[in-house]
Motif scaffolding. Structure first.
Motif, PDB file in Angstrom:
ATOM      1  N   HIS A   9       0.815  -1.209   0.000  1.00  9.76           N
ATOM      2  CA  HIS A   9       0.000   0.000   0.000  1.00  9.76           C
ATOM      3  C   HIS A   9       0.852   1.265   0.000  1.00  9.76           C
ATOM      4  N   VAL A  10       1.961   1.245   0.702  1.00  5.92           N
ATOM      5  CA  VAL A  10       2.846   2.417   0.700  1.00  5.92           C
ATOM      6  C   VAL A  10       3.418   2.633  -0.701  1.00  5.92           C
ATOM      7  N   GLU A  11       3.863   1.570  -1.344  1.00  6.55           N
ATOM      8  CA  GLU A  11       4.398   1.691  -2.703  1.00  6.55           C
ATOM      9  C   GLU A  11       3.345   2.257  -3.659  1.00  6.55           C
ATOM     10  N   ASN A  12       2.112   1.789  -3.538  1.00  9.11           N
ATOM     11  CA  ASN A  12       1.046   2.265  -4.419  1.00  9.11           C
ATOM     12  C   ASN A  12       0.798   3.761  -4.257  1.00  9.11           C
ATOM     13  N   VAL A  13       0.732   4.221  -3.008  1.00 15.38           N
ATOM     14  CA  VAL A  13       0.507   5.649  -2.758  1.00 15.38           C
ATOM     15  C   VAL A  13       1.651   6.471  -3.316  1.00 15.38           C
ATOM     16  N   VAL A  14       2.883   6.054  -3.047  1.00 12.50           N
ATOM     17  CA  VAL A  14       4.058   6.799  -3.505  1.00 12.50           C
ATOM     18  C   VAL A  14       4.082   6.902  -5.017  1.00 12.50           C
ATOM     19  N   LEU A  15       3.840   5.797  -5.704  1.00  6.04           N
ATOM     20  CA  LEU A  15       3.916   5.791  -7.162  1.00  6.04           C
ATOM     21  C   LEU A  15       2.807   6.618  -7.796  1.00  6.04           C
ATOM     22  N   GLN A  16       1.637   6.616  -7.205  1.00  7.18           N
ATOM     23  CA  GLN A  16       0.561   7.462  -7.742  1.00  7.18           C
ATOM     24  C   GLN A  16       0.895   8.939  -7.575  1.00  7.18           C
ATOM     25  N   ILE A  17       1.501   9.281  -6.464  1.00 10.24           N
ATOM     26  CA  ILE A  17       1.817  10.687  -6.212  1.00 10.24           C
ATOM     27  C   ILE A  17       2.896  11.193  -7.161  1.00 10.24           C
ATOM     28  N   ILE A  18       3.987  10.444  -7.307  1.00 10.36           N
ATOM     29  CA  ILE A  18       5.109  10.953  -8.102  1.00 10.36           C
ATOM     30  C   ILE A  18       4.811  10.929  -9.602  1.00 10.36           C
ATOM     31  N   ASN A  19       3.768  10.228 -10.004  1.00 11.06           N
ATOM     32  CA  ASN A  19       3.384  10.216 -11.416  1.00 11.06           C
ATOM     33  C   ASN A  19       2.292  11.232 -11.730  1.00 11.06           C
ATOM     34  N   ASN A  20       1.954  12.052 -10.784  1.00 12.86           N
ATOM     35  CA  ASN A  20       0.860  13.000 -10.971  1.00 12.86           C
ATOM     36  C   ASN A  20       1.412  14.386 -11.312  1.00 12.86           C
ATOM     37  N   GLU A  21       1.108  14.854 -12.508  1.00 12.42           N
ATOM     38  CA  GLU A  21       1.637  16.129 -13.001  1.00 12.42           C
ATOM     39  C   GLU A  21       1.194  17.303 -12.134  1.00 12.42           C
ATOM     40  N   GLU A  22      -0.059  17.271 -11.669  1.00 14.28           N
ATOM     41  CA  GLU A  22      -0.574  18.387 -10.876  1.00 14.28           C
ATOM     42  C   GLU A  22       0.189  18.529  -9.562  1.00 14.28           C
ATOM     43  N   ILE A  23       0.493  17.395  -8.953  1.00 13.98           N
ATOM     44  CA  ILE A  23       1.240  17.430  -7.693  1.00 13.98           C
ATOM     45  C   ILE A  23       2.654  17.961  -7.927  1.00 13.98           C
ATOM     46  N   ILE A  24       3.285  17.499  -9.007  1.00  9.70           N
ATOM     47  CA  ILE A  24       4.638  17.963  -9.315  1.00  9.70           C
ATOM     48  C   ILE A  24       4.649  19.469  -9.549  1.00  9.70           C
ATOM     49  N   GLN A  25       3.639  19.972 -10.258  1.00  7.31           N
ATOM     50  CA  GLN A  25       3.576  21.407 -10.518  1.00  7.31           C
ATOM     51  C   GLN A  25       3.390  22.192  -9.230  1.00  7.31           C
ATOM     52  N   GLU A  26       2.563  21.664  -8.324  1.00  6.40           N
ATOM     53  CA  GLU A  26       2.389  22.309  -7.020  1.00  6.40           C
ATOM     54  C   GLU A  26       3.718  22.385  -6.280  1.00  6.40           C
ATOM     55  N   MET A  27       4.471  21.314  -6.332  1.00 10.45           N
ATOM     56  CA  MET A  27       5.774  21.292  -5.672  1.00 10.45           C
ATOM     57  C   MET A  27       6.698  22.349  -6.247  1.00 10.45           C
ATOM     58  N   ILE A  28       6.741  22.434  -7.568  1.00 11.86           N
ATOM     59  CA  ILE A  28       7.615  23.403  -8.227  1.00 11.86           C
ATOM     60  C   ILE A  28       7.236  24.825  -7.836  1.00 11.86           C
ATOM     61  N   GLU A  29       5.936  25.124  -7.848  1.00 11.28           N
ATOM     62  CA  GLU A  29       5.466  26.466  -7.485  1.00 11.28           C
ATOM     63  C   GLU A  29       5.830  26.789  -6.033  1.00 11.28           C
ATOM     64  N   TYR A  30       5.685  25.786  -5.183  1.00 10.11           N
ATOM     65  CA  TYR A  30       6.025  26.008  -3.774  1.00 10.11           C
ATOM     66  C   TYR A  30       7.508  26.346  -3.622  1.00 10.11           C
ATOM     67  N   HIS A  31       8.350  25.581  -4.295  1.00 10.31           N
ATOM     68  CA  HIS A  31       9.794  25.795  -4.161  1.00 10.31           C
ATOM     69  C   HIS A  31      10.243  27.116  -4.773  1.00 10.31           C
ATOM     70  N   GLU A  32       9.558  27.538  -5.832  1.00  7.57           N
ATOM     71  CA  GLU A  32       9.916  28.809  -6.450  1.00  7.57           C
ATOM     72  C   GLU A  32       9.620  29.985  -5.522  1.00  7.57           C
ATOM     73  N   LYS A  33       8.621  29.815  -4.667  1.00  5.78           N
ATOM     74  CA  LYS A  33       8.230  30.902  -3.761  1.00  5.78           C
ATOM     75  C   LYS A  33       9.102  30.981  -2.520  1.00  5.78           C
ATOM     76  N   THR A  34       9.834  29.919  -2.254  1.00  8.85           N
ATOM     77  CA  THR A  34      10.623  29.881  -1.031  1.00  8.85           C
ATOM     78  C   THR A  34      12.037  30.380  -1.286  1.00  8.85           C
ATOM     79  N   SER A  35      12.675  30.733  -0.212  1.00  9.20           N
ATOM     80  CA  SER A  35      14.066  31.216  -0.282  1.00  9.20           C
ATOM     81  C   SER A  35      14.807  30.683   0.920  1.00  9.20           C
ATOM     82  N   ASN A  36      16.010  31.203   1.141  1.00  9.57           N
ATOM     83  CA  ASN A  36      16.817  30.798   2.300  1.00  9.57           C
ATOM     84  C   ASN A  36      17.045  29.294   2.288  1.00  9.57           C
ATOM     85  N   ALA A  37      17.663  28.797   1.211  1.00  4.75           N
ATOM     86  CA  ALA A  37      17.873  27.359   1.070  1.00  4.75           C
ATOM     87  C   ALA A  37      19.284  26.934   1.473  1.00  4.75           C
ATOM     88  N   ASN A  38      20.049  27.829   2.052  1.00  7.16           N
ATOM     89  CA  ASN A  38      21.412  27.476   2.455  1.00  7.16           C
ATOM     90  C   ASN A  38      21.381  26.569   3.684  1.00  7.16           C
TER      91      ASN A  38
END
Length: 547
Positions: A342-371
């Motif tokens: 069940h853990v593998e199934n959830v993980v694989l569905q999430i990482i194959n989802n374009e909408e989730i990936i785009q949300e991640m990218i937008e979140y990271h673009e808004k953040t700073s102080n990554a040192n």
């Protein structure tokens, strides 16, 4: 009060020894207040660190101060001397670099040194160097004194079960020595560490720290030469820096204390230990069979889980139960095949989802102080300190058990042991905080291409990998997994790379738009596929409590 005043905090620290040398917290605080009054600072708070060494930055009040500083509660840190902040020049300069990067600063009141002034860089460097040099001299003097005492047959260390410390001499504790004898006799009969721990815990017998016996505790007793009248010293060289890599041939001398165990019984037990070690090496590869050890939590006590094998089947077992038995928790077995699927199934569905990936990218673009430099330096130091603190705790216990302390020293030993135990708990908390901070900052450093490339190949890499690599891949994504109390449903998965929520908790779905979108997307994939295989696949998810 004038609004033109610069908000600052004071940091004062004193080790146990320094309290006797006029470096009291009150003295330092008074000096800081005088400086602030004369130089236009408004003190928001004074952070007091009592009985703490400055060998690294992993101190409770220091970490609280840094957190408050980064939350903009003040702009400046005032300290009386550099060595109040740190006696490690690398830590000091890294801290200054981090502060300057955030438009904050450190000011040393005794020398009027300002970390933002270019000409004061050399001042901080020199002060830090001499502080570190002084610390090394202190450690060297202490080490020489401890070695001399050990070679004379006296113990340098903490409590040892079976002994009390009286006037710096080990004296046999009659009640505890009987338990030690029993432990050795059970082992000589071929009983395992866990069996022995369970027997003692079931009878309510406690360690010197008034804790339940654990596997590690029993193992430590059965391998301690102190019980046959010997003293071992120098097993590790330069432990603070080299850790286990600094292991050396220890010096073993005849001790000034009475032995509890006969040489014959000792030899028999060591032979049993050797046979168990050889058997363990043969079966050791089986430990890589479980993918989720460490991240899957016991549903009752929330402790980490370990491997359990029964009749050819693998399970996740409560780590507390494994170490200390039924007096602290139950086995709470979770079937490997059920949870991993069940853990593998959830993980694989999430990482194959374009909408989730785009949300991640937008979140990271808004953040700073990554040192992460300072956090990584602090984490490295805190891991070292955890190992050292564990060693100190063991040492205090051995010292107590070896009975080398008088009544006053025993009382002091107990207080130190309690203090060290609390320090250890705080260190573990700080370690977790730093790990989360580093993971969060590292995620911020990933660009869009990096995120897409990483997830694009994940599935193919995962299914072509052996179980050890699969375990590493999952641990890189997953921070924590929880199952229901009845161990039949997957309750939640907490990911390192998704901020502020866990999947698939219903309450978080209701509170977080971001979470709603992810769950909705997964459910949409399910509804869009009408094949019998997909419906069966989804029904498995429903049974697991994921939707």
């Amino acid at each position: 009060m004038s609004t033109n005043l610069i908000k600052c905090c004071g940091y004062v620290r004193v080790s146990t020894e320094e309290q006797l040398e006029g470096y009291s917290l009150e003295f330092q605080a008074d000096e800081i207040r005088k400086y602030a009054s004369l130089n236009g600072y408004e003190i928001v708070d004074i952070y007091e660190e009592r009985g703490e060494s400055a060998k690294n930055l992993n101190r409770t009040q220091f970490q609280r101060m840094v957190k408050d500083l980064y939350e903009n509660k003040f702009e400046v840190i005032l300290a009386w001397k550099v060595d109040r902040i740190s006696r490690d020049v690398v830590d000091l300069m890294q801290l200054i670099k981090e502060l300057n990067g955030k438009d904050k600063k450190l000011v040393i009141t005794s020398t009027n040194s300002d970390s933002t002034k270019e000409n004061d860089d050399i001042v901080f460097l020199l002060q830090g160097y001499f502080s570190e040099l002084e610390r090394k001299k202190i450690l060297e003097r202490t080490s020489l004194g401890m070695k001399k005492r050990a070679l004379e047959g006296y113990r340098n260390g903490g409590k040892v079960f079976g002994y009390d410390m009286v006037n710096k001499h080990l004296v046999v504790n009659e009640d505890e020595s009987k338990i030690v004898q029993e432990i050795f006799e059970l082992r000589a009969l071929g009983k395992g560490y866990k069996y022995i721990a369970l027997q003692l815990n079931a009878r309510g017998i406690k360690t010197k720290r008034n804790n339940s016996f654990s596997i590690a505790g029993i193992k430590g007793i059965l391998n301690n030469v102190i019980y046959i009248g010997l003293i071992k010293y120098g097993e590790y060289v330069n432990w603070n820096e080299k850790r286990r890599a600094g292991r050396a041939e220890p010096e073993i001398v005849i001790g000034q204390h009475k032995k509890i165990i006969s040489q014959e019984l000792w030899d028999n037990v060591q032979e049993i230990n050797k046979k168990y070690r050889e058997k363990r090496l043969v079966n050791r590869t089986v430990k890589g069979e479980l993918l989720l050890t460490g991240v899957l939590r016991c549903p009752v006590c929330n402790y980490g889980t370990v491997m359990h094998k029964s009749k050819g089947h693998f399970y996740y077992m409560c780590g507390q139960y494994h170490n200390k038995g039924i007096t602290v928790c139950r086995s709470n077995l979770v079937k490997r095949d059920f949870i991993e699927k069940h853990v593998e199934n959830v993980v694989l569905q999430i990482i194959n989802n374009e909408e989730i990936i785009q949300e991640m990218i937008e979140y990271h673009e808004k953040t700073s102080n990554a040192n992460t430099d300072l956090a990584e330096s602090q984490l490295k130091s805190i891991i070292n300190k955890i190992e050292l603190t564990n060693k100190r705790l063991t040492k205090l216990e051995e010292e107590y058990l070896n009975d080398l302390l008088n009544d006053y020293a025993r009382e002091r030993n107990n207080k130190l042991a309690e203090k060290v135990s609390k320090e250890l708990q705080e260190l573990e908390i700080n370690k977790g905080f730093l790990e989360e901070e580093i993971a969060e900052k590292e995620n911020k450093q990933i660009n869009e291409k990096g995120i897409r490339e990483a997830f694009k190949d994940f599935e193919s890499v995962y299914f072509s990998a052996d179980r050890l690599l699969k375990k590493s891949l999952l641990r890189a994504l997953i921070k924590r997994i929880e199952v229901s109390k009845d161990r039949k449903r997957l309750e939640s998965i907490e990911f390192w790379f998704f901020p502020d929520y866990r999947l698939p908790l219903g309450e978080l779905r209701r509170r977080s738009v971001y979470s709603q979108r992810i769950v909705k997307t997964i459910e949409g994939r399910r509804r869009c596929n009408d094949s019998r295989g997909q419906r069966a696949y989804d029904s498995g998810y429903n049974r697991a409590g994921i939707y």
